[in-house]
Design an enzyme around this catalytic site. Structure first.
Site, PDB file in Angstrom:
ATOM      1  CE  LYS A   1       5.240  -2.816   8.674  1.00 27.10           C
ATOM      2  NZ  LYS A   1       5.696  -1.726   7.620  1.00 27.10           N
TER       3      LYS A   1
ATOM      4  CB  THR B   1       8.333   1.662  -0.477  1.00 27.52           C
ATOM      5  OG1 THR B   1       8.142   0.031   0.144  1.00 27.52           O
ATOM      6  CG2 THR B   1       9.826   1.898  -0.231  1.00 27.52           C
TER       7      THR B   1
ATOM      8  CE  LYS C   1       4.945  -0.243  -3.051  1.00 27.65           C
ATOM      9  NZ  LYS C   1       4.944  -1.473  -2.321  1.00 27.65           N
TER      10      LYS C   1
ATOM     11  CE  LYS D   1       1.608   0.624   6.823  1.00 29.11           C
ATOM     12  NZ  LYS D   1       2.892   1.238   6.205  1.00 29.11           N
ATOM     13  NE  ARG D   2       4.914  -9.601   6.909  1.00 27.04           N
ATOM     14  CZ  ARG D   2       5.597 -10.973   6.902  1.00 27.04           C
ATOM     15  NH1 ARG D   2       6.021 -11.206   5.684  1.00 27.04           N
ATOM     16  NH2 ARG D   2       5.913 -11.468   8.080  1.00 27.04           N
TER      17      ARG D   2
ATOM     18  CG  HIS E   1      16.654  -2.065   5.143  1.00 27.66           C
ATOM     19  ND1 HIS E   1      15.733  -1.531   4.358  1.00 27.66           N
ATOM     20  CD2 HIS E   1      17.857  -2.467   4.373  1.00 27.66           C
ATOM     21  CE1 HIS E   1      16.300  -1.505   3.155  1.00 27.66           C
ATOM     22  NE2 HIS E   1      17.445  -2.125   3.122  1.00 27.66           N
TER      23      HIS E   1
HETATM   24  C1  LIG Z   1       5.167  -1.753  -0.764  1.00 23.10           C
HETATM   25  C2  LIG Z   1       4.754  -3.401  -0.069  1.00 23.10           C
HETATM   26  C3  LIG Z   1       5.455  -3.376   1.142  1.00 23.10           C
HETATM   27  C4  LIG Z   1       5.871  -2.364   1.863  1.00 23.10           C
HETATM   28  O1  LIG Z   1       4.923  -1.362   2.397  1.00 23.10           O
HETATM   29  P1  LIG Z   1       5.153  -0.569   3.667  1.00 23.10           P
HETATM   30  O2  LIG Z   1       3.850   0.000   3.855  1.00 23.10           O
HETATM   31  O3  LIG Z   1       6.185   0.582   3.166  1.00 23.10           O
HETATM   32  O4  LIG Z   1       5.550  -1.335   4.835  1.00 23.10           O
HETATM   33  C5  LIG Z   1       4.952  -4.456   1.733  1.00 23.10           C
HETATM   34  N1  LIG Z   1       4.432  -5.494   0.964  1.00 23.10           N
HETATM   35  C6  LIG Z   1       4.016  -5.420  -0.377  1.00 23.10           C
HETATM   36  C7  LIG Z   1       3.478  -6.564  -1.092  1.00 23.10           C
HETATM   37  C8  LIG Z   1       4.381  -4.204  -1.049  1.00 23.10           C
HETATM   38  O5  LIG Z   1       4.061  -4.078  -2.281  1.00 23.10           O
END
Ligand SMILES: *Cc1c(COP(=O)(O)O)cnc(C)c1O
Length: 797
Positions: free
Chosen positions: A547, A649, A653, A541-542, A353
């Site tokens: 990032k 991911t 979305k 995101k985190r 990952h």
């Molecule tokens: C989808 C999702 C992530 C992943 O987000 P990235 O932008 O791909 O890092 C992290 N936290 C939550 C709550 C999510 O639904």
């Protein structure tokens, strides 16, 4: 498929309310939620039993997906949807004068994960069930999941996530399947009759009790099981107790229970704590025992174990399952090394990952040995044989052998053990899978090229489109029919409408409805005001330097300083939306949160500018919050330094909901770009190769600071004060180190932002882009990903 009559369901709900000692007249929403959840869970339990019996009778291969994290979110809405029971439950609740959506809000998120990695595992359970695979997820029943984030005066604070009171209804205890896990002690070795024996002495026992959570497939009889292990002390240590060692007896039980107490809140960063290693072994030992016990009940031998089981390791966290299966074969079943090794190497597969150094797991050899003496011996023996094998091939190249070793330099390297042992190793996007082969594992790739493969991540798209965005879903149904409910690839039919003006208008209306819904939810839950007539530009995101939320911040600051000087300038009204949790010990991430909150406050103080530009920081980003945010988003910020985000991911979305990606050529952005075409995405910055060459030439961020007046002004601004706070550490990091090359990409990012503004002002162009993103999101479905795993890695029928 729906065989439950409304009368039956109503009857079940009323019985469950009675069990809670209430009546339908007096029951609160909480009680209705619990009664509804129990009704649904009982249905899932029945269906799961039925599905399991069918799978067993056909002898189908079982998928065992081991992951320290499953970020499940809520279950009621998803289960009702997948079971096709939403309309019936709505009607039943209406009879009691209860609103079903209010019941959804009673459910806490099952937050047993940090971010993308844990959410991916949860999305795959949905995919397994919908595709009809016989699959178990395995993890830990953390009493406290990912912390609840509160922003106090701009700073993140963490509160314990006490999810079980509301979440327990989804758990089905299986005490009869409990197993013992052994820690510590020492190994006695002896020879008997020419045979070598080992015996584990003086260990501490922790009892692992399984609790099952169920995920129904959509329109499918299959149910995936998530088996969560709770740590308990074994039957109270009466011996110590009777010997008068009261405190020993009690402290034993406390040590045991600590193992499943709390999720470590680190994302993409390892913390070499002993408790974390205990958690990892606890998960692995309990799960491998469970899988082998089930197989023995079915077949009476482990000879065919690898034909009937695959064990998938989600990142290196569950690596210890490898030596644990060796231990069972050697010590408990009497296999010789070579035969055991053959079974093990056919059983395991591993998903990598991350390629970032700070996230690659290594354990101190002494700690490892002390906590897991027998597992240590087995790992050392795997390493000894590996090094011997390598010496035969590369005796002249000791450096290479040292780099590839599993145990070296007083460390146990989990990734090397995974790669050496696993049948297949995959990355999570095309780009990431290439980087793995060319960089981190290139020496393994030279040796075992056939091992390496790719499976691009996917999402449970029904959760983020059909269940979260009714406005867009209705528009899609009315244009392309309802084939896309089951089969995401049919979203492609929407391309035909991409330039249709009438559809553009409907897309705009759907987006506005979702923006209003988000705004009213935020007003209600966090007291935040949002201007729904501004463009929603979102980065959720985190919080992590790689990032680059601070790159986003620098651009906003530049706009703000420009508007200060030119208050009447033409400017597309924008709301920059952030949401992110930082690891509690990650200083720089917490500084960036504070900076964003101060920036929000500073801009708000200016009544003229705040009409055009505003920043909001949404508290406690979680799966549930993301279900409100995604439908309302217009710009998707995916701005990591190329080569650092393995896939992402969140990006999937967003596109599914018609947001336009503003991103770098990183992770799955590359494949999004490939699918939507260059006209329907805004790409900026260096690509992964340019990043490498820029680093090689010696990157000096201070030169960008000195030569670009916008950069200088923005950094000076955060150093001199934003809403009364200064941020010298962020400023210095950017000027003197800038590990993620924010300054190198700044100029290109500014231009990309300007392009977004220009495109947004042309609705025909903008909604064509939105439509093209929706139409091409089908590939990024978890249904497709799990099929790729099934055929390319697990060899399922
Ligand atoms: C989808 C999702 C992530 C992943 O987000 P990235 O932008 O791909 O890092 C992290 N936290 C939550 C709550 C999510 O639904």
């Amino acid at each position: 498929m729906n065989t439950y009559s409304t009368d039956y369901l109503k009857n079940q709900i009323e019985e469950n309310i009675a069990m809670l000692h209430e009546t339908t007249d007096t029951a609160s929403n909480q009680t209705f939620y619990k009664a509804a959840a129990k009704t649904v869970n009982d249905i899932l339990i029945e269906r799961s039993k039925h599905f399991q019996a069918q799978a067993a009778s056909k002898g189908v291969k079982q998928v065992n997906y081991l992951s320290m994290e499953f970020l499940m979110g809520r279950s009621l809405k998803n289960s009702l949807y997948n079971l096709g029971l939403v309309d019936q439950f709505e009607k039943i609740m209406k009879d009691y004068d209860v609103n079903l959506t209010d019941l959804y809000e009673c459910e806490p998120d099952a937050g047993l994960g940090n971010g993308g990695l844990g959410r991916l595992a949860a999305c795959y359970l949905d995919g397994f069930a919908t595709q009809g695979y016989n699959a178990y997820g395995y993890s830990i029943l953390y009493e406290f999941g990912i912390f609840q984030q509160k922003i106090v005066d701009g700073w993140q604070t963490e509160l314990p996530d006490n999810w079980l009171p509301g979440g327990r209804v989804w758990l089905h205890a299986k005490p009869e399947l409990a197993v013992d896990v052994h820690f510590g002690g020492y190994i006695d070795e002896f020879w008997d009759n020419g045979y070598h024996f080992t015996s584990h002495k003086n260990y501490t026992t922790v009892k692992a009790v399984p609790y099952d959570m169920y995920v129904s497939g959509y329109n499918s009889p299959a149910v995936a099981i998530l088996r969560l292990w709770k740590a308990e002390s074994p039957a109270f240590d009466m011996e110590s107790f009777n010997r008068g060692d009261y405190t020993h007896a009690l402290s034993q039980s406390m040590t045991a229970e600590a193992i499943s107490k709390v999720l470590y809140p680190n994302d993409n960063h390892t913390q070499g704590k002993m408790l974390r290693l205990r958690q990892q072994y606890f998960l692995c030992a309990a799960s491998v025992a469970d899988i082998t016990n089930r197989h023995m009940r079915e077949y009476g031998t482990l000879d065919n174990f690898a034909e009937k089981n695959t064990i998938h390791i989600n990142d290196t966290h569950p690596t210890l399952a490898i030596p644990e299966l060796m231990r069972i074969l050697l010590d408990e079943c009497g296999y010789g090394w070579d035969h055991a090794w053959k079974i093990v190497t056919k059983t395991f597969n591993y998903t990598n990952h991350t390629v970032m150094k700070e996230a690659l797991e290594v354990w101190n050899e002494d700690i490892f040995k002390e906590i897991l003496p027998r597992i240590y011996q087995i790992v050392a023996e795997i390493n000894r044989r590996f090094v011997e094998e390598m010496n035969q091939q590369f005796a002249w190249d000791t450096m290479r052998i040292e780099r590839m070793a599993i145990v070296s330099n007083h460390q146990v390297r989990m990734a090397n053990l995974c790669v050496y042992t696993s049948n297949k190793v995959n990355g999570v996007s095309k780009l990431h899978s290439e980087i793995i082969k060319q960089n981190v594992f290139h020496e393994f790739y030279d040796l075992y090229p056939a091992k390496f493969t790719n499976v691009t991540n996917g999402i449970a798209y029904r959760r983020w489109l059909l269940q979260s965005n009714p406005w867009l879903t209705n528009l899609l149904k009315s244009t392309i029919g309802d084939g896309f409910l089951q089969d995401a690839s049919q979203l492609k039919k929407f391309e035909k409408y991409a330039t249709d003006k009438k559809v553009h208008k409907q897309l705009a209306e759907a987006k506005l409805s979702a923006k209003k819904a988000l705004a009213s939810y935020m007003k209600k839950t966090q007291g935040i005001e949002m201007n729904v007539n501004s463009m929603f530009d979102v980065q959720v995101k985190r919080m992590h330097e790689y990032k680059r939320q601070h790159l986003n911040a620098l651009n906003i600051i530049t706009d703000y300083l420009y508007l200060k000087e030119n208050p009447n300038a033409d400017f597309v009204p924008k709301t920059y939306i952030f949401g992110a949790k930082a690891a509690p010990g990650y200083y720089m991430a917490k500084q960036i949160i504070k900076l964003l909150c101060c920036l929000a406050e500073e801009i708000k103080k200016d009544p003229v500018i705040s009409k055009k530009l505003s920043v909001v920081y949404l508290e406690n980003y979680s799966v549930t919050l993301s279900e409100y945010i995604m439908p309302a988003s217009e710009v998707s910020e995916q701005i990591s330094l190329a080569g650092t985000e393995a896939s992402g991911t969140g990006n999937m979305k967003f596109m599914l909901n018609g947001a336009v990606t503003l991103g770098t050529m990183d992770g799955a952005n590359v494949e999004i770009c490939e699918r939507v075409g260059n006209d329907n995405i805004v790409i900026f910055g260096m690509d992964a190769e340019q990043v490498e060459t820029t680093k090689e030439m010696g990157y000096a961020p201070i030169e960008y600071y000195n030569n670009n007046p916008d950069i200088k002004r923005a950094i000076d601004f955060i150093e001199s004060g934003v809403a009364g706070s200064t941020f010298p550490d962020i400023a210095n990091s950017l000027k003197w180190n800038d590990p993620y090359m924010v300054l190198a990409d700044f100029d290109s990012y500014r231009k990309a932002q300007a392009k977004i503004s220009e495109l947004y002002q042309k609705p025909d162009v903008w909604y064509t882009m939105a439509a093209m993103n929706i139409a091409n999101a089908g590939y990024f479905s978890a249904d497709r990903s799990v099929k790729d795993y099934a055929t390319g890695i697990w060899e399922l029928e």
